[in-house]
Design a protein around this motif. Structure first.
Motif, short mmCIF file in Angstrom:
data_model
loop_
_atom_site.label_atom_id
_atom_site.label_comp_id
_atom_site.label_asym_id
_atom_site.label_seq_id
_atom_site.Cartn_x
_atom_site.Cartn_y
_atom_site.Cartn_z
N LYS A 1 -0.96 3.80 4.48
CA LYS A 1 -1.32 5.09 4.39
C LYS A 1 -1.80 5.70 3.11
O LYS A 1 -2.68 6.49 3.09
CB LYS A 1 -0.19 5.70 4.62
CG LYS A 1 0.50 5.75 5.84
CD LYS A 1 1.83 6.61 6.10
CE LYS A 1 2.22 6.48 7.40
NZ LYS A 1 4.02 6.93 7.34
N LYS A 2 -1.42 4.93 2.17
CA LYS A 2 -2.13 5.37 1.02
C LYS A 2 -3.52 5.02 0.59
O LYS A 2 -4.35 5.87 0.28
CB LYS A 2 -1.41 4.53 -0.38
CG LYS A 2 -0.33 5.10 -0.84
CD LYS A 2 0.41 4.36 -2.04
CE LYS A 2 1.83 4.75 -2.25
NZ LYS A 2 2.49 3.44 -3.42
N GLN A 3 -3.86 4.00 1.19
CA GLN A 3 -5.45 3.52 1.45
C GLN A 3 -6.38 4.46 2.16
O GLN A 3 -7.20 4.88 2.03
CB GLN A 3 -5.52 2.28 1.76
CG GLN A 3 -4.95 1.03 0.98
CD GLN A 3 -5.25 -0.23 1.40
OE1 GLN A 3 -6.19 -0.59 2.32
NE2 GLN A 3 -4.51 -1.29 1.26
N VAL A 4 -5.59 4.92 3.47
CA VAL A 4 -6.32 5.78 4.16
C VAL A 4 -6.58 7.28 3.76
O VAL A 4 -7.49 7.82 3.79
CB VAL A 4 -5.67 5.75 5.44
CG1 VAL A 4 -6.16 6.97 6.48
CG2 VAL A 4 -5.60 4.49 6.42
N LEU A 5 -5.53 7.70 2.93
CA LEU A 5 -5.69 8.84 2.31
C LEU A 5 -6.50 9.06 1.13
O LEU A 5 -7.48 9.76 1.12
CB LEU A 5 -4.11 9.26 1.70
CG LEU A 5 -3.99 10.61 0.87
CD1 LEU A 5 -4.56 11.76 1.74
CD2 LEU A 5 -2.72 10.92 0.24
N ALA A 6 -6.42 7.86 0.32
CA ALA A 6 -7.49 7.74 -0.66
C ALA A 6 -8.95 7.64 -0.23
O ALA A 6 -9.90 8.32 -0.65
CB ALA A 6 -7.13 6.68 -1.52
N GLU B 1 -8.59 19.18 1.26
CA GLU B 1 -7.60 20.04 0.07
C GLU B 1 -6.27 19.92 0.77
O GLU B 1 -5.40 19.93 -0.30
CB GLU B 1 -8.19 20.85 -0.39
CG GLU B 1 -8.46 22.14 0.44
CD GLU B 1 -9.78 22.46 1.33
OE1 GLU B 1 -10.30 21.12 1.29
OE2 GLU B 1 -10.04 23.24 1.62
N GLU B 2 -5.93 19.98 1.84
CA GLU B 2 -4.43 20.18 2.38
C GLU B 2 -3.78 18.72 3.11
O GLU B 2 -2.93 18.72 3.50
CB GLU B 2 -4.24 21.11 3.40
CG GLU B 2 -4.97 22.60 3.21
CD GLU B 2 -5.03 23.35 4.33
OE1 GLU B 2 -4.53 23.22 5.57
OE2 GLU B 2 -5.49 24.66 4.24
N LEU B 3 -4.59 17.67 2.65
CA LEU B 3 -4.41 16.30 3.44
C LEU B 3 -3.29 15.62 2.50
O LEU B 3 -3.74 15.49 1.29
CB LEU B 3 -5.47 15.68 3.72
CG LEU B 3 -5.45 14.28 4.59
CD1 LEU B 3 -5.02 14.73 5.75
CD2 LEU B 3 -6.60 13.60 4.54
N THR B 4 -2.33 15.46 3.24
CA THR B 4 -1.39 14.58 2.25
C THR B 4 -0.62 13.40 3.10
O THR B 4 -1.18 13.43 4.38
CB THR B 4 -0.08 15.36 2.05
OG1 THR B 4 0.48 15.78 3.36
CG2 THR B 4 -0.21 16.48 1.20
N ILE B 5 -0.21 12.35 2.41
CA ILE B 5 0.14 11.24 3.27
C ILE B 5 0.96 11.41 4.48
O ILE B 5 0.84 10.85 5.55
CB ILE B 5 1.10 10.24 2.39
CG1 ILE B 5 0.43 8.63 2.58
CG2 ILE B 5 2.32 10.56 2.32
CD1 ILE B 5 0.69 7.85 1.38
N ASP B 6 1.77 12.20 4.27
CA ASP B 6 2.79 12.50 5.52
C ASP B 6 2.12 13.19 6.93
O ASP B 6 2.84 13.60 7.81
CB ASP B 6 3.96 13.26 5.01
CG ASP B 6 3.64 14.69 4.56
OD1 ASP B 6 3.14 14.72 3.42
OD2 ASP B 6 3.81 15.71 5.11
N LYS B 7 0.63 13.64 6.57
CA LYS B 7 0.12 14.42 7.66
C LYS B 7 -0.74 13.34 8.50
O LYS B 7 -1.48 13.71 9.39
CB LYS B 7 -0.73 15.53 7.02
CG LYS B 7 -0.07 16.70 6.75
CD LYS B 7 -0.98 17.73 6.31
CE LYS B 7 -0.21 18.92 5.90
NZ LYS B 7 -0.99 19.87 4.99
N LEU B 8 -0.64 12.26 7.81
CA LEU B 8 -1.58 10.92 8.85
C LEU B 8 -0.80 10.52 9.70
O LEU B 8 0.20 10.74 9.81
CB LEU B 8 -1.73 9.88 7.67
CG LEU B 8 -2.44 10.22 6.40
CD1 LEU B 8 -2.35 8.96 5.37
CD2 LEU B 8 -4.00 10.51 6.66
N VAL B 9 -1.82 10.28 10.80
CA VAL B 9 -1.08 9.90 12.15
C VAL B 9 -1.05 8.36 12.49
O VAL B 9 -2.11 7.76 12.10
CB VAL B 9 -1.93 10.61 13.17
CG1 VAL B 9 -0.96 10.34 14.53
CG2 VAL B 9 -2.03 11.98 12.96
N VAL B 10 0.09 7.78 12.82
CA VAL B 10 -0.02 6.38 13.05
C VAL B 10 0.02 6.19 14.65
O VAL B 10 0.69 6.77 15.50
CB VAL B 10 1.34 5.47 12.50
CG1 VAL B 10 1.52 4.15 12.88
CG2 VAL B 10 1.46 6.02 11.19
#
Lengths: 229, 229, 229, 229
Positions: free
Chosen positions: B6-11, B49-58
């Motif tokens: 997730k960290k990689q995908v966010l970055a 600018e609103e994207l955070t790690i907890d908003k990513l979808v698995v």
């Protein structure tokens, strides 16, 4: 009066330099309160960095100033014509953004060539005919609105929320002033892409209708599935 | 779960606006955990600018949401098709970056014209055929993945880690989400250079194979000698 | 001496990098005090980030240095020719800004193709003939001024406040040094738009005179109604 | 050792991203100490934001590493060929800057079309022939240097301090590493201008020799009168 609308109009005007759509004082955004039939618009020739909420001008749909010490944008009669004719429009933007102005100066309809376009605009962006000498020497800005209306006619103007005025520049609109600015940004980018696409492949034609449908309705209407509910 | 991925995908998603590859919410990056067969992807329509790690979808590779409160990118089925078919892919990017989209809209393969291209891509960047009306009206995003696979076939997809979807825009991929974004940046720049090269010299042709080999293998494979060991 | 004019000339010079009109030390701005017949100009080859008010050079209209320790811009004789011939000019700018230089290198008059142009310039931006070998080997910079004057003749130079010098670059002018820089910014943008307009539509011609009149006089002269009173 | 030269080489390398001449790790700058016959060059594949003085590599003119823990730029043999052949060169730059690379990919000499060019380069910027298969498969980077030397021959290389390598990208040089970078910036801008000039006016030809002489010698040589003494 109209404090909420003024905030929206101010914020939308300040997006123009932020998104690199204007130089100096070029460009203006307005919004309308459909219950009161009053519009709020940028004053003429005021630099964006000096623009504050109290400098905005409030007018009725006959063009009478209801509030404000400054002259409204010289393009105000064009805005008023569009608000009067198309009741769904909540905000209007006029800029001389580079790529959209290039297509307007070339007096060419800007074709829908890809899904970037189709995601936002349901078809080609039309270009008006040239104004006649009499139209220019008469009520020029009002006649600019009238030739836009002549070009758009009875179509669903919210589906193709922009137009190119021949030899001049674009106007866009939206449900809100902010939406209208977003449409200006997308128009600028799609005009950039379209210029280079048609110069790279001279045989290219507008998108197939079914791809246009797919992308447009993926983002708009009751079956849209782009974004969050 | 999948915190490191997730960290990689966010970055990697945040690199898209940083490298000027997207406007607004256009574009998305995903990554895959090949052991768990789960992918992590940007939610649909969420501003960077609103994207955070907890908003990513698995999601799993059948497209079922395993974790996350938001809808995944509408392009998720395209990502899944590519992950299922090509096992070396660890990250995928979709953007509407300007120059790559211009080539896609022109429905043209982007030729390898110089060593900038050869350093990263081992040959021309292919362009898919247009989707048919039935493919568009059916499982559109899944079919976009299938037409990419039809175009790439059994080739070594990591050697040419990108494709242009006709009338649409590019997809790129890499071993990791970050690699996939780097490939998007290079694709954008080489599409810019290629547009101007072919308009400057209409007789120009793709690179000789031996120059392509030299530059590609200078940076890739066991005999690479670019960079540090 | 001339403290107020020096401040204006310094501020106008610093606008050149701010508006992306110059690289390194390219470009210069001057201003004139019409009562004292003295001009203030940038020193030659001094980087903008090192430019201070005490480095500016004051000269009379015969080119004698009246104040200042540094050499004036090598283009000073061109500025002087223009100040002597056209008494309304209060400030002059010379740059090698990209798009205006492209038109100058192409030795082409830049046509008035839209209202962006007409809002500022009352007609096409002329391009000089090439200088002869004798003119170049003689008083080159003075002869550059003379060929500009030959091109402009007796026209109202404040209505078209700019010129392209063939194979070289633009000069612009205005009532003040700042006005002259604004005209350089507008010239750069209209040259950009014009390049793309004529390559997009090869049949395009200059604006109709009545549209040129309308936009120019909307902003200039006693009947202007753009901006605040 | 060579602390002063290392500072210069580091500063010059950091100018590449500052002037937007490189993406990622593309590009490299070297400098030479002509007394010790040692060169200092960027290490291969190291990002500019991580580049420090202790990561620079010192080599002799046979390519032996004299100091440094990292591999030198893979283009080092090209730099060495040029330093060995042309004794006036004090610094060398290689980039894949967009516009210069476009001309290199088009395999075209970049013509001198205006005074912006003539102020810095005393004539057209040559383009090498393509390398043969044998040259590419052999000592590729050394042969790149040799084909540049074959192209330049005995000319005064400081008067035209740059070259385009066919299908590849530019090299520039100067008295110092910084001068070489300045020449890269000017080459990039003049390549941009030249592309648009020749596409705007297909009949355009290189500058007359006397205008080239005038502008070049205005800034170079014993009779130069541009800048401060």
């Amino acid at each position: 009066m109209l404090e909420e609308l003024k905030k929206q109009v101010l914020a939308a005007n300040l997006m123009l330099p932020q998104y690199n759509l204007v130089k100096f004082t070029w460009g203006n955004v307005s919004g309308i309160d459909r219950e009161k039939n009053l519009i709020v618009i940028k004053p003429s020739g005021v630099p964006y960095e000096e623009l504050t909420i109290d400098k905005l001008v409030v007018l009725d749909l006959e063009g009478n100033i209801v509030e404000g010490d400054l002259r409204p944008s010289s393009d105000t009669p064009t805005h008023i014509e569009l608000y009067k004719r198309y009741k769904d429009i909540g905000g209007i933007v006029h800029t001389h953004s580079t790529w959209a102005t290039i297509w307007a100066q070339a007096s060419k309809e800007m074709p829908a060539l890809g899904t970037t376009h189709a995601d936002h605009f349901y078809g080609n962006i039309p270009c008006t005919r040239k104004l006649t000498e009499a139209e220019i020497e008469g009520d020029y800005e009002g006649n600019t609105g009238k030739v836009i209306i002549e070009t758009l006619g009875d179509r669903e103007v919210m589906a193709i929320p922009g137009v190119l005025v021949s030899c001049h520049a674009p106007f866009t609109w939206g449900k809100t002033p902010k939406d209208a600015v977003v449409n200006s940004v997308v128009l600028e980018e799609t005009c950039n892409m379209a210029y280079h696409t048609v110069t790279l492949n001279k045989e290219i034609e507008s998108l197939d209708q079914y791809l246009l449908d797919k992308h447009y309705y993926r983002k708009h209407g009751s079956n849209a599935y782009y974004g969050q509910k």
